[in-house]
Design an enzyme around this catalytic site. Structure first.
Site, PDB file in Angstrom:
ATOM      1  N   TYR A 172       3.020  -1.818   4.332  1.00  0.00           N
ATOM      2  CA  TYR A 172       2.606  -0.377   4.602  1.00  0.00           C
ATOM      3  C   TYR A 172       2.981   0.746   3.824  1.00  0.00           C
ATOM      4  CZ  TYR A 172       1.796  -2.917   9.165  1.00  0.00           C
ATOM      5  OH  TYR A 172       1.224  -3.791  10.069  1.00  0.00           O
ATOM      6  N   ALA A 204      -2.697  16.848  -5.412  1.00  0.00           N
ATOM      7  CA  ALA A 204      -1.464  17.476  -5.519  1.00  0.00           C
ATOM      8  C   ALA A 204      -0.523  16.566  -5.865  1.00  0.00           C
ATOM      9  CB  ALA A 204      -1.052  18.059  -4.288  1.00  0.00           C
ATOM     10  N   GLU A 209       5.837  16.193  -0.243  1.00  0.00           N
ATOM     11  CA  GLU A 209       4.679  15.909  -0.689  1.00  0.00           C
ATOM     12  C   GLU A 209       3.983  14.910   0.177  1.00  0.00           C
ATOM     13  OE1 GLU A 209       0.967  17.227  -1.215  1.00  0.00           O
ATOM     14  OE2 GLU A 209       2.588  18.180  -2.394  1.00  0.00           O
ATOM     15  N   HIS A 228      -8.627  25.604  13.752  1.00  0.00           N
ATOM     16  CA  HIS A 228      -7.672  25.790  15.122  1.00  0.00           C
ATOM     17  C   HIS A 228      -6.371  26.666  14.537  1.00  0.00           C
ATOM     18  CE1 HIS A 228      -5.120  25.796  18.592  1.00  0.00           C
ATOM     19  NE2 HIS A 228      -6.126  25.538  19.203  1.00  0.00           N
TER      20      HIS A 228
END
Length: 115
Positions: free
Chosen positions: A13, A26, A65, A83
């Protein structure tokens, strides 16, 4: 019933997460600066403690990050409409990255120019 902990599955994972991060612009830009700076540490005439702190400050940028990216993915999963709270969540996570960059700059500045 308690789930069994599987080190190899959990590591896979983490590897999937790293592969996801490597696709993020980025993160790529940060690596472009961080990898050479980490290599530079081997050539600087500083103590092991100074080098460790400087390296940790760079790794902390990558950690923040990664968390910023996780927040962005989560917000995008929850809503695709604009929103105010979604904006605040993303902006706040981005601010954490900015603070980590400032922290690294201060640490490197102190160690390079005031040592």
């Amino acid at each position: 019933m308690k789930k069994k902990y599987n080190l190899f599955k959990n590591a896979s994972y983490a590897l999937q997460g790293i592969l996801t991060l490597l696709k993020e612009r980025a993160f790529q830009l940060e690596l472009l600066f961080i990898i050479p700076l980490l290599a530079l540490l081997f050539f600087l005439d500083l103590s092991a403690l100074q080098k460790s702190i400087m390296a940790a400050s760079l790794i902390f940028i990558l950690i923040t990050e990664a968390l910023n990216t996780a927040v962005e993915y989560t917000v995008d999963l929850v809503t695709d409409e604009w929103h105010e709270f979604a904006k605040r969540a993303k902006d706040t996570a981005s601010a954490a990255v900015f603070f980590s960059l400032v922290q690294a700059a201060v640490i490197w500045g102190i160690n390079l120019f005031l040592s």
